[in-house]
Design a protein around this motif. Structure first.
Motif, mmCIF file in Angstrom:
data_model
loop_
_atom_site.group_PDB
_atom_site.id
_atom_site.type_symbol
_atom_site.label_atom_id
_atom_site.label_comp_id
_atom_site.label_asym_id
_atom_site.label_seq_id
_atom_site.Cartn_x
_atom_site.Cartn_y
_atom_site.Cartn_z
ATOM 1 N N TYR A 155 0.859 -1.191 0.000
ATOM 2 C CA TYR A 155 0.000 0.000 0.000
ATOM 3 C C TYR A 155 0.891 1.235 0.000
ATOM 4 O O TYR A 155 2.095 1.145 0.231
ATOM 5 C CB TYR A 155 -0.943 -0.009 1.216
ATOM 6 C CG TYR A 155 -0.247 -0.133 2.549
ATOM 7 C CD1 TYR A 155 0.153 0.998 3.259
ATOM 8 C CD2 TYR A 155 0.027 -1.383 3.105
ATOM 9 C CE1 TYR A 155 0.806 0.885 4.482
ATOM 10 C CE2 TYR A 155 0.675 -1.504 4.322
ATOM 11 C CZ TYR A 155 1.058 -0.368 5.005
ATOM 12 O OH TYR A 155 1.710 -0.475 6.206
ATOM 13 N N TYR A 163 -5.711 5.469 2.545
ATOM 14 C CA TYR A 163 -5.541 4.010 2.507
ATOM 15 C C TYR A 163 -6.860 3.350 2.101
ATOM 16 O O TYR A 163 -6.896 2.440 1.256
ATOM 17 C CB TYR A 163 -5.074 3.520 3.878
ATOM 18 C CG TYR A 163 -5.082 2.025 4.065
ATOM 19 C CD1 TYR A 163 -3.998 1.238 3.687
ATOM 20 C CD2 TYR A 163 -6.186 1.381 4.650
ATOM 21 C CE1 TYR A 163 -4.008 -0.144 3.859
ATOM 22 C CE2 TYR A 163 -6.201 0.007 4.838
ATOM 23 C CZ TYR A 163 -5.120 -0.757 4.439
ATOM 24 O OH TYR A 163 -5.146 -2.112 4.616
ATOM 25 N N GLU A 166 -7.548 3.880 -1.565
ATOM 26 C CA GLU A 166 -6.667 3.014 -2.366
ATOM 27 C C GLU A 166 -7.170 1.574 -2.356
ATOM 28 O O GLU A 166 -7.293 0.925 -3.404
ATOM 29 C CB GLU A 166 -5.238 3.074 -1.814
ATOM 30 C CG GLU A 166 -4.273 2.154 -2.558
ATOM 31 C CD GLU A 166 -2.870 2.118 -1.954
ATOM 32 O OE1 GLU A 166 -1.947 1.665 -2.659
ATOM 33 O OE2 GLU A 166 -2.687 2.532 -0.785
ATOM 34 N N LYS A 167 -7.460 1.070 -1.162
ATOM 35 C CA LYS A 167 -7.832 -0.347 -1.033
ATOM 36 C C LYS A 167 -9.211 -0.649 -1.612
ATOM 37 O O LYS A 167 -9.449 -1.765 -2.083
ATOM 38 C CB LYS A 167 -7.761 -0.781 0.437
ATOM 39 C CG LYS A 167 -6.331 -0.935 0.950
ATOM 40 C CD LYS A 167 -5.618 -2.063 0.223
ATOM 41 C CE LYS A 167 -4.180 -2.228 0.626
ATOM 42 N NZ LYS A 167 -3.518 -3.324 -0.089
#
Length: 440
Positions: A155, A163, A166-167
């Motif tokens: 990551y 985060y 992104e995930k």
């Protein structure tokens, strides 16, 4: 007095119980076993899914199966008041949002899901929604550490809303994430918690246990008023939610659990830098003898050669044990290169299968077993020792749990087993653990 909700933890390796005690760890998830956990007197129990060792597709299947059976078990026990925790790594590695999505589909709806990665025993804190790992006393954003470059779970962000974006591949935008920062938590969050709906994604700060105690108290109050919450967390929030008090036998006195004062055995699977450092310290301790297993051979070995590797290892282990010393069986330390993620995961399974054959072949009268590595520890419980459930005794050092096999175990009755995560403890932590078991 309000009844506390049952706290149901799906743990993606078996080390998430590292801050609680006296509860059950379940390695199976058929409805009968889940009902054991739901009926147990402890307010919390753990289902060891080991999904961090699986592909996202496999993790989805396992999580769905657990949740499907959990729904049946909850209905059978008439339980409607519960919290679900998807416990994962405090350095943000794991199948998020795969697991929380499936849990929400199967046992939801939830009003919110909370990311709470703080793990104080391991030096992980969250401040202003940025997650830090304290290295040599310096808070370092986790995206700057080796964990962010993990070949399976890499990551780019320590700021948790980024985060999440992104995930979730931008399904949840960074600016739509609710942030519970230290100031909010310390002033009290109940009013905000009561207003959350539609599985709102929230990220939670924590610098010390008192922060999470305060937040957990507000969570439990909101839950008692009918809110349904899901967590993606490390272990420290579990301490606050379960609120179990002091463990029955202190860490320094754990030697009383050792069977007949006999020498034990140590199995080391994890290969992170910290584990290698701890292994080097342990191998210098009197009474310890190292047994290296060259796992590179498993890349191309035939069944006959694997059998020889196993037999030679167990022969050495038996000789060391017969001499009154403790064998430390460890996998070779070199970092191997794989052509893709699936090949790496499959190699990991082959290494684990070999280590579990070694566990089953250990001398039957060992006094204790120390398992180093999260996935290794899960496999020791579920495969090596074939446990359906184990009772957690407490921690032998911060972040390292001790469980005990039942008294009717066919191979090792009443054996104390340490579940020691790969990335926990200082350089001499493994040596300290061994010395606590061998203290006269």
């Amino acid at each position: 007095m309000t009844t506390k909700p049952k706290i149901i933890v799906l743990d993606d390796d078996p080390t998430g119980s590292q801050t609680v005690h006296s509860c059950l760890l379940l390695t199976r998830w058929d409805t009968d076993t889940l009902q054991l956990g739901l009926r147990d007197d402890s307010p919390i129990f753990f289902i060891l899914t080991n999904t961090r060792a699986l592909t996202p597709e496999q993790a989805t299947v396992v999580t769905r199966e657990v949740c499907h059976n959990l729904k049946i078990a909850l209905d059978a026990e008439g339980i409607t008041d519960f919290l679900v925790v998807s416990r994962s790594d405090s350095t943000l590695r794991g199948h998020y949002p795969v697991e929380t999505d499936v849990i929400a589909e199967e046992v939801g709806p939830f009003d919110a899901h909370f990311l709470v990665p703080a793990f104080f025993e391991g030096g992980r804190i969250t401040r202003e929604s940025i997650h830090y790992l304290i290295i040599d006393g310096i808070p370092t954003p986790v995206h700057e550490t080796e964990f962010a470059r993990d070949s399976v779970f890499s990551y780019h962000y320590s700021y948790l809303p980024d985060y999440v974006e992104e995930k979730t591949k931008s399904r949840i935008k960074s600016d739509s994430v609710e942030r519970f920062v230290l100031e909010d938590i310390r002033q009290g969050s109940l009013q905000r918690l009561q207003q959350l709906t539609d599985n709102q994604c929230c990220v939670v700060d924590g610098e010390n246990q008192a922060d999470l105690d305060k937040f957990a108290a507000d969570i439990l109050t909101a839950a008692a008023q009918g809110k349904h919450f899901l967590f993606r967390s490390a272990a420290s929030i579990l301490t606050s939610l379960a609120n179990l008090g002091t463990q029955p036998v202190a860490a320094a006195d754990m030697a009383q659990y050792v069977r007949e004062g006999k020498p034990g055995a140590v199995i080391v699977g994890s290969h992170v830098k910290k584990t290698t450092q701890q292994l080097e310290y342990l191998l210098k301790v009197p009474g310890i003898v190292g047994v290296e297993v060259d796992v590179a051979h498993l890349l191309d070995e035939s069944a006959i050669q694997r059998k020889e590797l196993l037999e030679n290892t167990l022969k050495l282990v038996r000789e060391i044990h017969d001499n009154g010393k403790t064998p430390v069986v460890y996998t070779s330390r070199q970092e191997l290169v794989f052509k893709d993620v699936d090949t790496r995961l499959n190699f990991g399974l082959a290494v684990s299968a070999l280590l579990m054959d070694i566990v089953r072949g250990l001398p039957s009268d060992i006094g204790f077993l120390i398992s180093k590595g999260g996935i290794t520890s899960n496999d020791v419980l579920s495969t090596g020792l074939s446990l359906r459930a184990a009772r957690l005794l407490g921690q032998i050092i911060p972040g390292c749990s001790v469980v005990r096999t039942p008294d009717d175990h066919p191979l090792f009755p009443n054996l104390p087993v340490v579940l020691f995560p790969g990335n926990v403890g200082d350089a001499d932590a493994l040596a300290t653990t061994y010395q606590r078991f061998t203290a006269n």
